[in-house]
Scaffold this motif. Structure first.
Motif, PDB file in Angstrom:
ATOM      1  N   TYR A 282      45.183  42.473  30.225  1.00  0.00           N
ATOM      2  CA  TYR A 282      46.085  42.485  31.370  1.00  0.00           C
ATOM      3  C   TYR A 282      46.197  41.123  32.020  1.00  0.00           C
ATOM      4  O   TYR A 282      45.363  40.227  31.825  1.00  0.00           O
TER       5      TYR A 282
ATOM      6  N   TYR B  55      50.991  42.735  34.446  1.00  0.00           N
ATOM      7  CA  TYR B  55      51.166  43.709  33.368  1.00  0.00           C
ATOM      8  C   TYR B  55      49.845  44.023  32.683  1.00  0.00           C
ATOM      9  O   TYR B  55      48.971  43.153  32.556  1.00  0.00           O
ATOM     10  N   THR B  56      49.736  45.269  32.209  1.00  0.00           N
ATOM     11  CA  THR B  56      48.605  45.705  31.393  1.00  0.00           C
ATOM     12  C   THR B  56      49.164  46.334  30.128  1.00  0.00           C
ATOM     13  O   THR B  56      50.129  47.106  30.183  1.00  0.00           O
TER      14      THR B  56
ATOM     15  N   SER C  79      43.892  48.601  33.848  1.00  0.00           N
ATOM     16  CA  SER C  79      44.707  48.105  34.958  1.00  0.00           C
ATOM     17  C   SER C  79      43.936  48.137  36.270  1.00  0.00           C
ATOM     18  O   SER C  79      44.173  47.316  37.156  1.00  0.00           O
TER      19      SER C  79
ATOM     20  N   ASN D 131      43.509  45.362  39.340  1.00  0.00           N
ATOM     21  CA  ASN D 131      44.138  45.772  40.598  1.00  0.00           C
ATOM     22  C   ASN D 131      43.088  45.972  41.681  1.00  0.00           C
ATOM     23  O   ASN D 131      43.173  46.912  42.473  1.00  0.00           O
TER      24      ASN D 131
ATOM     25  N   TYR E 187      42.691  52.496  40.986  1.00  0.00           N
ATOM     26  CA  TYR E 187      43.243  53.142  39.788  1.00  0.00           C
ATOM     27  C   TYR E 187      44.496  53.932  40.150  1.00  0.00           C
ATOM     28  O   TYR E 187      44.490  54.756  41.059  1.00  0.00           O
TER      29      TYR E 187
ATOM     30  N   ASN F   9      52.578  48.597  34.638  1.00  0.00           N
ATOM     31  CA  ASN F   9      52.435  47.639  35.725  1.00  0.00           C
ATOM     32  C   ASN F   9      51.000  47.694  36.230  1.00  0.00           C
ATOM     33  O   ASN F   9      50.509  48.759  36.603  1.00  0.00           O
ATOM     34  N   THR F  10      50.324  46.553  36.242  1.00  0.00           N
ATOM     35  CA  THR F  10      48.916  46.508  36.626  1.00  0.00           C
ATOM     36  C   THR F  10      48.692  47.015  38.042  1.00  0.00           C
ATOM     37  O   THR F  10      47.706  47.700  38.323  1.00  0.00           O
ATOM     38  N   GLN F  11      49.604  46.715  38.934  1.00  0.00           N
ATOM     39  CA  GLN F  11      49.404  47.020  40.350  1.00  0.00           C
ATOM     40  C   GLN F  11      49.805  48.444  40.741  1.00  0.00           C
ATOM     41  O   GLN F  11      49.302  48.981  41.725  1.00  0.00           O
TER      42      GLN F  11
ATOM     43  N   GLY G  66      50.587  51.155  38.125  1.00  0.00           N
ATOM     44  CA  GLY G  66      50.411  52.165  37.089  1.00  0.00           C
ATOM     45  C   GLY G  66      51.712  52.668  36.505  1.00  0.00           C
ATOM     46  O   GLY G  66      51.723  53.573  35.662  1.00  0.00           O
TER      47      GLY G  66
ATOM     48  N   ALA H 279      45.119  51.741  28.829  1.00  0.00           N
ATOM     49  CA  ALA H 279      45.859  50.821  29.697  1.00  0.00           C
ATOM     50  C   ALA H 279      45.637  51.173  31.164  1.00  0.00           C
ATOM     51  O   ALA H 279      45.453  50.290  32.015  1.00  0.00           O
TER      52      ALA H 279
END
Length: 841
Positions: A593, A597-598, A495, A499, A503, A353-355, A357, A491
């Motif tokens: 990404y 999603y990433t 991300s 975001n 990180y 999940n990009t937002q 992790g 990834a």
């Protein structure tokens, strides 16, 4: 008299001495009483504190000691998807444990096991001394009994309360069970790491089978010592993964066995001489669903401490998206989604999940036949190629140097600082370009130049903050020439760009709930890795990769997708050794990404012996996997957009200007690009390169009676002639202007003008690349004289004149046109003007 006085003084002195002695005895008695009182108080306080600490200790539960309690794994929605510990174990009774194995364990873990009552005060002191004399790890402080208590009843947190409870329960355990029973519990409970071909290993009997393919009573000294030494740190001393650390630990155990008389010095030396990997074997068990994801879960839980997941009765809350995991496994293990070239072709997939992790799915590899086999998503250590450029080159440049997405850099022949030439993938140079174009086209030379301006220290720090293991940073890092990165790490780094610069370390576990109801939250804390401006600008540059660059086939219609390709080549000696054809490569990556999603994808082969990537179809698989997976998991979800922060401004720039300049009103549309700048650094100066064009000068029109033609000539500055055309217009007798001809020369001949007509000629300059940018007109007027009688007669066709047959293919629109006999066009059919030929001046 003097003598009497002396005696009196002597008596007085004796009285004082007696008085002083009495005073000293009184003080000593007071000190003793004070110490006794303090001791009693200390005992009372200590006792109260002890009972306060142990009052919440769990009871001795025989079921927990003998029967393992499986741990449940829950997905992101709280549904159970796996259970660890329900598989059959190899349990051994105490009498089945050979003395060699028992002695090895006692030597390293608890040499006074049969002499203490659960807690060994002498051993606590001895452990400290041993650690100083024989190296850290020679002896632990906990007894075997305490370790059984810890594995059976308590959480792994290292607090005074838990340690006191551990000692209290150990004493109780010793009162309830025999030493042999407690030893049997320990030998069957201990966790001994995991291996791809077998899975998790618990107990000494399973370890003998998993590591050596033997029964417990068949083990040799070096093998028993290896197993006995592992519980202190099972994964660190796994002989498959860390043979050097494992051998050092094994040799410590062997030394202790000799020290305590369990083996001779000669046997010890012989055992130490055996390489740790010499008798290791690979056995197999059937794989289970989601094994790649479960492998990551277990790694994260084990990091909590000495936890036997299969017996601890844990409730492990994970981030698994079952639908995504199923699709990823289908994409890897069938040809339904991707057509693979052969069975040896491998791939690793990490979807997060990009937002947050949170790991949604892990594709650990293709065609695995073992339980939790080698994980290509988390365990590979491959060069990342050009996928690292946003992380180690352009990201730090925008962050620290405040570069814009337009920043200009020259792609030209270049070398590393030590003089070694660096090449682009196509062995060409494209000259000056923006960093947007440099990344989109994956140019190596601009990447190295960017890295050099950023500096290795800042580049390394930037990458490390994003979870990329770089070590000592060299110029080769700028194009991904270093080991190593896994898809999961890549990834995680990517991300953060999606975001807003935050990180989140990729993670599969959110919390662990223990049997006593206590829980440990495992969500990593977010880290601000970069400014919002950096994250957005790098993201927008990578958008060009998928819209116009090397990653176009990964683009997804209707989704805000960005990403970066990466390729690594074989060294020359490897190419020669394995006869690798030109164009054959080692690794192909794609990481990208959306706001939701990433995913990072690695594709390749284990070794050159098994194959290498050569065909265009093989080289496209990483991008295809990314596209298919991201497209699938995004179905029906609100993805959103990448939001531009207020610290960034978008500005129109005249392409090619360096430093950047604003376009003028005359700059051609196709030479205006919109780029992002950090607010306050945007250009202010307007370009003058494409200013309004100069008016053609010194326009003259001369009529020649003999040839009956008008010659037009004009001048234009030589330094502005490139790409300039001239529209020549005419007007007859104050009629409207019409286009006569467009020429690139500085003159034009108009033939057969109308006698006695007043002609006005107009010449306008414009740029061929930008027809809208036109100069003001240059005008001139000329009156054509009347024709003489002789000239008029020449225009009347005579009987000697040859008729010209009309061209049957000529369109009706040209019916009014005639030739002048010299191959030149005549006057128009309506008699209002003539066309001309270019002049030669």
């Amino acid at each position: 008299m003097a003598e009497n006085k002396s005696r009196a003084e002597l008596k007085q002195a004796k009285k004082k001495t007696k008085k002083k002695a009495g005073s000293t005895k009184s003080l000593f008695k007071k000190v003793i009483i004070a110490f006794l009182i303090l001791g009693i108080i200390g005992m009372l306080v200590g006792g109260i504190t002890f009972f306060a600490l142990v009052k919440d200790a769990p009871p001795i539960d025989e079921a927990l000691l003998k029967d393992p309690v499986s741990s449940k794994l829950l997905d992101k929605d709280g549904n159970k998807f796996a259970e660890i510990g329900v598989e059959k174990r190899t349990h051994v009774q105490y009498q089945e444990i050979p003395k060699l194995m028992e002695n090895a364990i006692l030597a390293v873990e608890d040499i006074r096991f049969y002499d203490h009552y659960g807690v060994d005060l002498r051993r606590l002191v001895g452990a400290v001394i041993a650690n100083f004399q024989e190296g850290f790890g020679a002896e632990g402080a906990s007894t075997l009994t305490q370790q059984v208590v810890k594995l059976s009843f308590l959480t792994p947190d290292k607090t005074v309360e838990r340690k006191v409870q551990e000692q209290w329960l150990a004493i109780q355990l010793e009162q309830k069970y025999t030493k042999e029973q407690i030893f049997e519990m320990y030998a069957n409970k201990i966790y001994l790491s995991s291996i791809p071909s077998y899975g998790q290993v618990y107990g000494v009997a399973s370890a003998a089978e998993a590591y050596y393919g033997k029964k417990l009573n068949e083990l040799e000294i070096h093998e028993a010592a290896m197993i006995a030494g592992m519980p202190q740190s099972p994964n660190r001393y796994n002989p498959f993964d860390h043979p050097e650390d494992a051998e050092k630990r094994r040799n410590i155990v062997i030394t202790l066995m000799a020290k305590h008389g369990f083996i001779t010095e000669a046997e010890a030396e012989a055992a130490k001489a055996v390489p740790v990997a010499s008798t290791l074997v690979q056995t197999q068990k059937d794989p289970q669903p989601y094994d790649a994801f479960i492998d990551q879960v277990l790694k994260e839980v084990i990091e909590l401490g000495d936890i036997d997941v299969s017996t601890a009765g844990l409730e492990i809350h994970t981030t698994l998206d079952p639908a995504a995991q199923t699709y990823v496994e289908q994409a890897l293990n069938t040809n339904d989604i991707i057509e693979y070239p052969n069975e040896e072709f491998q791939a690793g997939v990490a979807l997060i999940n990009t937002q947050t992790g949170e790991i949604q799915a892990i594709g650990g590899g293709r065609n695995s036949t073992v339980a939790r086999g080698f994980n290509y998503a988390t365990a590979i250590n491959r060069q990342p190629g050009s996928t690292i450029k946003p992380v180690i080159d352009y990201g730090p440049a925008i962050e620290h140097l405040q570069w814009s997405t337009y920043h200009q850099i020259v792609d030209e022949p270049y070398t590393y600082s030590e003089g070694q030439p660096i090449k682009n993938h196509d062995n060409k140079f494209k000259g000056q370009m923006s960093i947007r174009q440099a990344l989109a086209d994956s140019r190596n030379i601009p990447a190295l130049k960017t890295f050099q301006e950023v500096g290795s220290e800042r580049a390394g720090e930037f990458a490390s903050t994003l979870g990329i293991r770089v070590g000592d940073v060299f110029e080769s890092h700028s194009i991904g020439g270093f080991n190593g990165v896994s898809p999961l790490e890549l990834a995680g780094a990517f991300s953060a760009f999606g975001n807003q610069g935050i990180y989140n370390k990729p993670h599969a576990v959110t919390k662990v709930v223990f049997m006593d109801g206590s829980e440990v939250v495992l969500k990593p804390k977010p880290v601000t890795a970069m400014k919002e401006s950096t994250a957005f600008m790098v993201t927008d540059i990578m958008r060009s990769v998928v819209t116009s660059g090397t990653g176009r086939s990964a683009n997804i219609s209707g989704l805000p997708v960005v990403g970066k390709t990466g390729t690594t080549n074989f060294p020359a000696d490897v190419k020669k050794k394995y006869n690798i054809k030109n164009g054959g490569v080692n690794d192909i990556w794609f990481a990208g990404y959306t706001p939701l999603y990433t995913a990072a994808i690695w594709t390749g082969y284990d070794t050159p012996e098994k194959g290498y990537i050569l065909s265009p179809d093989e080289k496209a698989i990483a991008k295809q996997l990314f596209k298919e997976i991201i497209q699938k998991v995004s179905e029906g979800k609100e993805t959103g957009e990448f939001v531009k922060p207020n610290s960034v401004v978008q500005v129109a720039v005249e392409k090619g200007s360096n430093p950047p300049k604003l376009p003028s009103e005359f700059t051609p549309d196709d030479l205006i690009v919109k780029e992002y700048f950090i607010k306050g650094t945007e250009p202010k100066e307007v370009s003058e390169k494409y200013r309004k064009l100069d008016v053609p000068s010194e326009l003259i029109a001369a009529y020649d009676e003999e040839t009956n033609q008008v010659t037009l000539r004009w001048k234009y500055p030589d330094d502005q002639r490139e790409g300039i055309l001239f529209d020549v217009q005419y007007s007859v007798d104050e009629g409207p202007f019409e286009l006569l001809e467009t020429v690139g020369e500085l003159g034009l001949i108009v033939q057969n003008p109308i006698p006695e007509a007043i002609y006005r000629f107009r010449v306008i300059a414009y740029r061929e690349a930008d027809p809208e940018n036109r100069s003001d007109p240059a005008d001139i007027e000329i009156q054509i004289p009347a024709l003489s009688l002789e000239d008029e007669l020449d225009l009347i066709p005579g009987e000697d004149d040859e008729e010209v047959e009309p061209d049957p293919e000529e369109s009706e629109e040209n019916e009014g046109e005639t030739g002048d006999g010299n191959g030149n066009d005549g006057s128009g059919g309506n008699g209002n003007g003539g066309s001309g030929n270019n002049g030669n001046n």
